[in-house]
Write an enzyme that holds these catalytic residues in place. Sequence first.
Site, PDB file in Angstrom:
ATOM      1  N   SER A  46    -109.909-128.999  61.981  1.00 53.55           N
ATOM      2  CA  SER A  46    -109.296-129.900  62.899  1.00 53.55           C
ATOM      3  C   SER A  46    -110.315-130.118  63.836  1.00 53.55           C
ATOM      4  O   SER A  46    -111.231-129.378  64.164  1.00 53.55           O
ATOM      5  CB  SER A  46    -107.925-129.404  63.325  1.00 53.55           C
ATOM      6  OG  SER A  46    -107.500-130.293  64.327  1.00 53.55           O
TER       7      SER A  46
ATOM      8  N   ASP B 258     -96.987-118.355  49.388  1.00 51.35           N
ATOM      9  CA  ASP B 258     -96.966-118.118  50.953  1.00 51.35           C
ATOM     10  C   ASP B 258     -98.227-117.368  51.336  1.00 51.35           C
ATOM     11  O   ASP B 258     -98.556-116.332  51.138  1.00 51.35           O
ATOM     12  CB  ASP B 258     -95.826-117.220  51.453  1.00 51.35           C
ATOM     13  CG  ASP B 258     -95.613-117.169  52.761  1.00 51.35           C
ATOM     14  OD1 ASP B 258     -96.604-117.549  53.516  1.00 51.35           O
ATOM     15  OD2 ASP B 258     -94.655-116.250  53.250  1.00 51.35           O
TER      16      ASP B 258
ATOM     17  N   LYS C   4    -108.064-122.795  64.950  1.00 51.90           N
ATOM     18  CA  LYS C   4    -108.956-123.528  64.297  1.00 51.90           C
ATOM     19  C   LYS C   4    -110.444-123.274  64.681  1.00 51.90           C
ATOM     20  O   LYS C   4    -111.482-123.421  63.875  1.00 51.90           O
ATOM     21  CB  LYS C   4    -108.576-125.039  64.542  1.00 51.90           C
ATOM     22  CG  LYS C   4    -107.075-125.684  63.791  1.00 51.90           C
ATOM     23  CD  LYS C   4    -107.450-125.520  62.509  1.00 51.90           C
ATOM     24  CE  LYS C   4    -106.145-125.984  61.388  1.00 51.90           C
ATOM     25  NZ  LYS C   4    -106.198-125.920  60.250  1.00 51.90           N
TER      26      LYS C   4
ATOM     27  N   TYR D 200    -102.612-123.311  68.018  1.00 44.55           N
ATOM     28  CA  TYR D 200    -103.414-124.161  66.958  1.00 44.55           C
ATOM     29  C   TYR D 200    -104.917-124.249  67.154  1.00 44.55           C
ATOM     30  O   TYR D 200    -105.768-123.913  66.442  1.00 44.55           O
ATOM     31  CB  TYR D 200    -102.803-125.572  67.291  1.00 44.55           C
ATOM     32  CG  TYR D 200    -103.360-126.450  65.899  1.00 44.55           C
ATOM     33  CD1 TYR D 200    -102.799-126.401  64.503  1.00 44.55           C
ATOM     34  CD2 TYR D 200    -104.227-127.289  66.275  1.00 44.55           C
ATOM     35  CE1 TYR D 200    -103.427-127.343  63.742  1.00 44.55           C
ATOM     36  CE2 TYR D 200    -104.868-128.314  65.365  1.00 44.55           C
ATOM     37  CZ  TYR D 200    -104.303-128.079  63.977  1.00 44.55           C
ATOM     38  OH  TYR D 200    -104.866-128.946  63.322  1.00 44.55           O
TER      39      TYR D 200
END
Length: 377
Positions: free
Chosen positions: A222, A141, A238, A234
């Site tokens: 990404s 993890d 990134k 998100y």
Amino acid sequence: SRIQGVHNWWRSFSIPLSEGTYKDEYHLNHITRDIIIIIILIRPSTEQRSGSVIHRGKMLFWVLALLILCGFLWNYKGQLKITDITDKYIFITGCDTGFGNLAARTFDKKGFRVIAACLTESGSTALKEETSERLHTVLLDVTDPESVKRTAQWVKNQAGKKGLWGLINNAGVLGVLAPTDWLTVEDYREPIEVNLFGLISVTLNMLPLVKKARGRVINVSSIGGRIAFSGGGYAPSKYAVEAFNDSLRRDMKAFDVHVACIEPGLFKTDLSDPVKTTERKLTIWKRLSPDIKQQYGEGYIEKSLDKLKGTTSFVNMDLSLVVECMDHALTSLFPETHYAAGKDARTFWIPLSHMPAVLQDFLLLKQKVELANPKAV
């Protein structure tokens, strides 16, 4: 002889002037003559002009030949590979599904000693069934510091003096994609914890092993790290990965460690499952205040889904496009610093990220649903 010819020609066409009269015309006549002489002297002859054309043609030919040669050498340089990959260890995170799973299976077949980190026991078991005995799995993890430290020590024991040739930071989550005014700080926390702090934690713990091998670090970012296409955590995570990648790349130059960043476009994976994405949006919608619901309208989510259906042509189905970038970054003698994976990334998202903000906004807002009543504040 050319000057004498000009003088003779001028005498036959010059204006007849009386001595002491038309003095202005007299001076103008001589000035004009001098200018014509200079032009004729400067202007190349027919032989000189033809020679100049031939010379320029030769120059153009050699310039084109040089450009073709440079292109050939550049392509040839990119095809040069490292040798003896069978004794090289690589560590990959996020191997339960998607890019990480395919990468683990691909590099195992190539002969690398793959250590694949999975989040779940089921993911680990399934991967072992599809790979050789060389591949090892470990439960990890990335958001748990103790789990990361234990894994780093285990990898150190496995790799020994050889160190770690490749570290591929692939683990990531999408989080909630929704308008910013729908969200809370907690909605941002999960993707930032996994995509950014998890990646940094794994890198810092594995870096001594990579430095020992003078190996490679590959961070999977990404196109969301180049342009924020939606609200949520998100894209910020990134963007931060891109910054961490750049600083790490420069810091590792002195140790002969190469750092690369892969920027995939839109791919069909469990990460981008539209069903799960919609469920998260609906959960958030239920907790919104009446004012915000009135502003966006009851059919906002359904209309958003209809808009997304029109972008399915942008979605890449072939996950190997990303793994090929990983492969080049791992095995090339001259790896690149950034890789754009996917047709949409190369032809739309990356070019769009270099364009003015007004054009970015125009193109991205065309995909947004019109609000029912934005003035109901």
